[in-house]
Design an enzyme around this catalytic site. Structure first.
Site, PDB file in Angstrom:
ATOM      1  N   ARG A   1      14.449  14.113  26.037  1.00 25.53           N
ATOM      2  CA  ARG A   1      14.454  14.841  24.760  1.00 25.53           C
ATOM      3  C   ARG A   1      13.236  14.469  23.922  1.00 25.53           C
ATOM      4  O   ARG A   1      12.785  15.269  23.097  1.00 25.53           O
ATOM      5  CB  ARG A   1      15.707  14.487  23.946  1.00 25.53           C
ATOM      6  CG  ARG A   1      16.985  15.029  24.529  1.00 25.53           C
ATOM      7  CD  ARG A   1      18.131  14.781  23.594  1.00 25.53           C
ATOM      8  NE  ARG A   1      17.836  15.367  22.280  1.00 25.53           N
ATOM      9  CZ  ARG A   1      18.600  15.240  21.213  1.00 25.53           C
ATOM     10  NH1 ARG A   1      19.717  14.544  21.294  1.00 25.53           N
ATOM     11  NH2 ARG A   1      18.271  15.793  20.071  1.00 25.53           N
TER      12      ARG A   1
ATOM     13  N   LYS B   1       7.239  15.145  18.404  1.00 27.01           N
ATOM     14  CA  LYS B   1       8.465  15.967  18.509  1.00 27.01           C
ATOM     15  C   LYS B   1       8.970  16.366  17.120  1.00 27.01           C
ATOM     16  O   LYS B   1       9.282  17.525  16.886  1.00 27.01           O
ATOM     17  CB  LYS B   1       9.552  15.175  19.243  1.00 27.01           C
ATOM     18  CG  LYS B   1      10.927  15.812  19.177  1.00 27.01           C
ATOM     19  CD  LYS B   1      11.970  15.005  19.906  1.00 27.01           C
ATOM     20  CE  LYS B   1      12.595  13.888  19.105  1.00 27.01           C
ATOM     21  NZ  LYS B   1      13.596  14.315  18.113  1.00 27.01           N
ATOM     22  N   ASN B   2       9.040  15.399  16.220  1.00 25.40           N
ATOM     23  CA  ASN B   2       9.655  15.671  14.918  1.00 25.40           C
ATOM     24  C   ASN B   2       8.768  16.510  14.006  1.00 25.40           C
ATOM     25  O   ASN B   2       9.226  16.997  12.980  1.00 25.40           O
ATOM     26  CB  ASN B   2      10.035  14.362  14.214  1.00 25.40           C
ATOM     27  CG  ASN B   2      11.262  13.725  14.855  1.00 25.40           C
ATOM     28  OD1 ASN B   2      11.869  14.309  15.764  1.00 25.40           O
ATOM     29  ND2 ASN B   2      11.613  12.535  14.402  1.00 25.40           N
TER      30      ASN B   2
ATOM     31  N   ASP C   1      13.605   5.288  13.536  1.00 25.45           N
ATOM     32  CA  ASP C   1      13.377   5.712  14.923  1.00 25.45           C
ATOM     33  C   ASP C   1      12.672   4.636  15.755  1.00 25.45           C
ATOM     34  O   ASP C   1      12.438   4.841  16.947  1.00 25.45           O
ATOM     35  CB  ASP C   1      12.555   7.011  14.950  1.00 25.45           C
ATOM     36  CG  ASP C   1      13.412   8.221  14.610  1.00 25.45           C
ATOM     37  OD1 ASP C   1      14.642   8.068  14.482  1.00 25.45           O
ATOM     38  OD2 ASP C   1      12.848   9.321  14.466  1.00 25.45           O
TER      39      ASP C   1
ATOM     40  N   CYS D   1      27.466  13.351  15.628  1.00 29.75           N
ATOM     41  CA  CYS D   1      26.343  13.018  16.480  1.00 29.75           C
ATOM     42  C   CYS D   1      26.427  11.544  16.784  1.00 29.75           C
ATOM     43  O   CYS D   1      27.034  10.781  16.031  1.00 29.75           O
ATOM     44  CB  CYS D   1      25.066  13.399  15.745  1.00 29.75           C
ATOM     45  SG  CYS D   1      23.704  12.311  15.947  1.00 29.75           S
TER      46      CYS D   1
ATOM     47  N   ARG E   1      25.910  12.299   9.952  1.00 32.27           N
ATOM     48  CA  ARG E   1      24.756  13.156   9.660  1.00 32.27           C
ATOM     49  C   ARG E   1      25.117  14.521   9.076  1.00 32.27           C
ATOM     50  O   ARG E   1      24.939  15.557   9.715  1.00 32.27           O
ATOM     51  CB  ARG E   1      23.899  13.329  10.914  1.00 32.27           C
ATOM     52  CG  ARG E   1      23.393  12.023  11.448  1.00 32.27           C
ATOM     53  CD  ARG E   1      22.542  12.206  12.680  1.00 32.27           C
ATOM     54  NE  ARG E   1      21.149  12.401  12.377  1.00 32.27           N
ATOM     55  CZ  ARG E   1      20.208  12.521  13.293  1.00 32.27           C
ATOM     56  NH1 ARG E   1      20.519  12.474  14.555  1.00 32.27           N
ATOM     57  NH2 ARG E   1      18.955  12.686  12.959  1.00 32.27           N
TER      58      ARG E   1
HETATM   59  C1  UD1 Z   1      14.936  13.162  11.018  1.00 30.05           C
HETATM   60  C2  UD1 Z   1      14.360  12.888  12.386  1.00 30.05           C
HETATM   61  C3  UD1 Z   1      15.043  11.689  13.017  1.00 30.05           C
HETATM   62  C4  UD1 Z   1      14.959  10.491  12.078  1.00 30.05           C
HETATM   63  C5  UD1 Z   1      15.457  10.836  10.692  1.00 30.05           C
HETATM   64  C6  UD1 Z   1      15.233   9.723   9.685  1.00 30.05           C
HETATM   65  C7  UD1 Z   1      13.712  15.100  13.118  1.00 30.05           C
HETATM   66  C8  UD1 Z   1      13.918  16.236  14.019  1.00 30.05           C
HETATM   67  N1  UD1 Z   1      14.547  14.074  13.191  1.00 30.05           N
HETATM   68  O1  UD1 Z   1      16.312  13.471  11.186  1.00 30.05           O
HETATM   69  O2  UD1 Z   1      14.395  11.414  14.254  1.00 30.05           O
HETATM   70  O3  UD1 Z   1      15.743   9.442  12.602  1.00 30.05           O
HETATM   71  O4  UD1 Z   1      14.769  12.006  10.190  1.00 30.05           O
HETATM   72  O5  UD1 Z   1      13.887   9.380   9.632  1.00 30.05           O
HETATM   73  O6  UD1 Z   1      12.762  15.082  12.346  1.00 30.05           O
HETATM   74  N2  UD1 Z   1      21.865  13.078   5.161  1.00 30.05           N
HETATM   75  C9  UD1 Z   1      22.910  13.461   4.354  1.00 30.05           C
HETATM   76  N3  UD1 Z   1      22.994  14.786   3.996  1.00 30.05           N
HETATM   77  C10 UD1 Z   1      22.087  15.717   4.390  1.00 30.05           C
HETATM   78  C11 UD1 Z   1      21.020  15.311   5.213  1.00 30.05           C
HETATM   79  C12 UD1 Z   1      20.924  13.970   5.578  1.00 30.05           C
HETATM   80  O7  UD1 Z   1      23.744  12.655   3.971  1.00 30.05           O
HETATM   81  O8  UD1 Z   1      22.222  16.890   4.027  1.00 30.05           O
HETATM   82  C13 UD1 Z   1      21.740  11.650   5.526  1.00 30.05           C
HETATM   83  C14 UD1 Z   1      21.805  11.409   7.030  1.00 30.05           C
HETATM   84  O9  UD1 Z   1      23.121  11.327   7.497  1.00 30.05           O
HETATM   85  C15 UD1 Z   1      21.061  10.100   7.146  1.00 30.05           C
HETATM   86  C16 UD1 Z   1      19.988  10.212   6.071  1.00 30.05           C
HETATM   87  O10 UD1 Z   1      20.471  11.207   5.157  1.00 30.05           O
HETATM   88  O11 UD1 Z   1      21.913   9.037   6.851  1.00 30.05           O
HETATM   89  C17 UD1 Z   1      18.610  10.599   6.564  1.00 30.05           C
HETATM   90  O12 UD1 Z   1      18.731  11.722   7.397  1.00 30.05           O
HETATM   91  P1  UD1 Z   1      17.556  12.802   7.548  1.00 30.05           P
HETATM   92  O13 UD1 Z   1      16.300  12.240   6.980  1.00 30.05           O
HETATM   93  O14 UD1 Z   1      18.041  14.098   7.034  1.00 30.05           O
HETATM   94  O15 UD1 Z   1      17.433  12.866   9.111  1.00 30.05           O
HETATM   95  P2  UD1 Z   1      17.137  14.128  10.008  1.00 30.05           P
HETATM   96  O16 UD1 Z   1      16.268  15.092   9.278  1.00 30.05           O
HETATM   97  O17 UD1 Z   1      18.406  14.619  10.604  1.00 30.05           O
END
Ligand code: UD1
Length: 446
Positions: A425, A22-23, A328, A125, A130
């Site tokens: 999902r 999925k990711n 995850d 969320c 996030r």
């Molecule tokens: C992706 C995965 C999700 C997984 C996560 C961490 C997808 C679709 N989803 O989510 O399943 O749990 O990686 O492996 O691939 N953050 C910030 N600012 C930003 C972006 C992120 O502070 O601009 C923080 C987030 O709140 C979190 C951390 O960084 O605490 C990691 O998040 P991120 O790696 O961005 O997760 P996703 O890409 O949303």
């Protein structure tokens, strides 16, 4: 709303086909916006999140067509052709984005291809706040002008994006992917430092290169991207889902069973294999994927080490960006630890609110105490999970929900997992895959 009913206590035996990730699929779908040529994606999983992303793409002007049924029936391994001849809209509306945070992945491609985008903020969320600040700051380094207007990210780059060095303050999968896609069409060289190294990021980079991008350093934490004038079409197969595979490995372990994960890719599962190995659950590569066996060393089980005792030992884990232990899989690992022998300390370092499965596991008889970002789990001891009992449960996110399914497989009596849409999902045909290995699991449709 559908529910899933599980009658626990049956060791899983058999083979489970692992779906496309999925990711990986979500950013690959978004990447189709970068070109006016067709992108063919194979091995796409049939999931609600994929449907949400294709719905979003369709309203940007992407034409989609579907082919390829799995030989055994069902939707596994479906093939989709996506073509965005013209971007008819550069707005990603709140109504779609609020359903799925990964919708924000259209921001980079829209901005790169046509110099503007208006994308709703994903908002809060269930597993934490996030934010998307790193996506925004990174695009600003590439010359985008961005403002927040009425809950929307409004981004402009009239002359196109340009080269630059983006240093991510923290590792973010989504921000790395958004920037990677945007950088492919920038003028000059983009360097992404402290980039996420997840296999799904590498899958995206490999597909972008197949589309004519020039990305170097794939799999490392520094990515070099030479911008090109235009990307072209490609034919690309989504990598197998390591999180799904590990979830089923844990399902085998929690029931004291033995399952082959067909298509699982061991190289993407090293941290998980190491952690499960310490817990006395062996994952070994086979010709078709990976075999999961548990309780082989000093386990509390029968003569063959299986069946009447899972022999799983408690271990400490701490989540971390790849190649560390994935957040995850934290909930699923916690479910396993509730029936293990000893005490396990589980620390969540990525998301601040990712212990929502704990109160539900407690209702099933687990012994867990949470303090801040750490949960202390006292296992019910290598006896096939006899310490857990079934209960009606419910969770508010995908991985938390599946951890309750796992606990239900080990528990005595009946467990009913409510709010199955979370599972839909991210887990394709979950109940079919598990019942194919002997689990007593049924979807109750209301
Ligand atoms: C992706 C995965 C999700 C997984 C996560 C961490 C997808 C679709 N989803 O989510 O399943 O749990 O990686 O492996 O691939 N953050 C910030 N600012 C930003 C972006 C992120 O502070 O601009 C923080 C987030 O709140 C979190 C951390 O960084 O605490 C990691 O998040 P991120 O790696 O961005 O997760 P996703 O890409 O949303």
């Amino acid at each position: 709303m559908d529910k899933i009913r599980i009658r626990g206590g049956r060791p899983l035996e058999g083979r489970i086909a692992i779906s496309g990730a999925k990711n990986a699929a979500l950013p690959l779908l978004a990447a189709s916006l970068l070109t006016d040529q067709p992108l063919v994606l194979r091995n796409l999983p049939h999931l609600a999140d994929i449907a949400t992303m294709t719905h979003l793409l369709a309203q940007h002007g992407t034409e989609l067509s579907m082919a390829g049924e799995h030989p055994g029936g069902g939707h596994m391994g479906q093939v989709m052709e996506l073509r965005t001849r013209d971007l008819t809209s550069t707005e990603a509306p709140y109504d779609i984005v609020r359903k799925m945070r990964a919708s924000v992945l259209v921001l980079g491609p829209l901005l790169a291809r046509c110099g503007r985008a208006r994308v709703s903020l994903p908002g809060g969320c269930a597993i934490g706040t996030r934010p998307v600040d790193m996506h925004i700051q990174g695009l600003e380094v590439l010359g985008a002008e961005i403002e927040l207007d009425d809950g929307y990210i409004v981004a402009r780059a009239p002359g196109g994006l340009r080269g630059g060095v983006v240093v991510f303050p923290r590792v973010s999968v989504g921000a790395t992917e958004n920037l990677l896609m945007a950088a492919t069409l920038a003028k000059g060289e983009v360097i992404l430092e402290n980039a996420a190294r997840e296999p799904e990021v590498a899958d995206l980079a490999n597909c972008l290169n197949a589309m004519g991008a020039k990305i170097e350093g794939i799999g490392g934490d520094t990515l070099h991207i030479q911008g090109v004038e235009a990307l072209h079409g490609a034919d690309y197969a989504v990598l197998p889902d390591r999180i799904e595979a590990a979830t089923y490995a844990i399902a085998a372990a929690i029931t004291g069973g033995r399952v082959e994960l067909i298509g699982a890719r061991p190289a993407t599962m090293e941290a998980v294999s190491a952690a499960l190995g310490q817990a006395n659950v062996l994952l070994r590569p086979t010709d078709g994927g990976m075999m999961v066996e548990c309780g082989l060393v000093g386990g509390g089980g029968g003569g063959d080490g299986r069946g009447d005792g899972n022999g799983v030992k408690s271990i400490d884990i701490s989540t971390a960006p790849y190649p560390g232990f994935p957040t995850d899989l934290q909930a699923q690992m916690m479910a396993l630890m509730t029936v293990a022998d000893g005490a396990a300390m589980i620390t969540e370092t990525i998301f601040e609110n990712r212990f929502q499965h704990v109160p539900e596991l407690l209702r099933m008889g687990a012994d867990i105490k949470v303090k801040g970002a750490t949960a202390m789990v006292r296992g019910r001891g290598g006896n096939g999970g006899a310490g857990l009992h079934g209960a009606p449960v419910m969770a508010t996110d995908l991985r938390a929900s599946v951890s309750l399914v796992l606990a239900g497989l080990a528990a005595s009596g009946e467990t009913v997992v409510n709010r199955v849409y979370h599972l839909d999902r991210g887990y394709e045909r979950l109940e079919e895959k598990l019942s194919g290995c002997g689990a007593d699991i049924t979807r109750l449709t209301e």
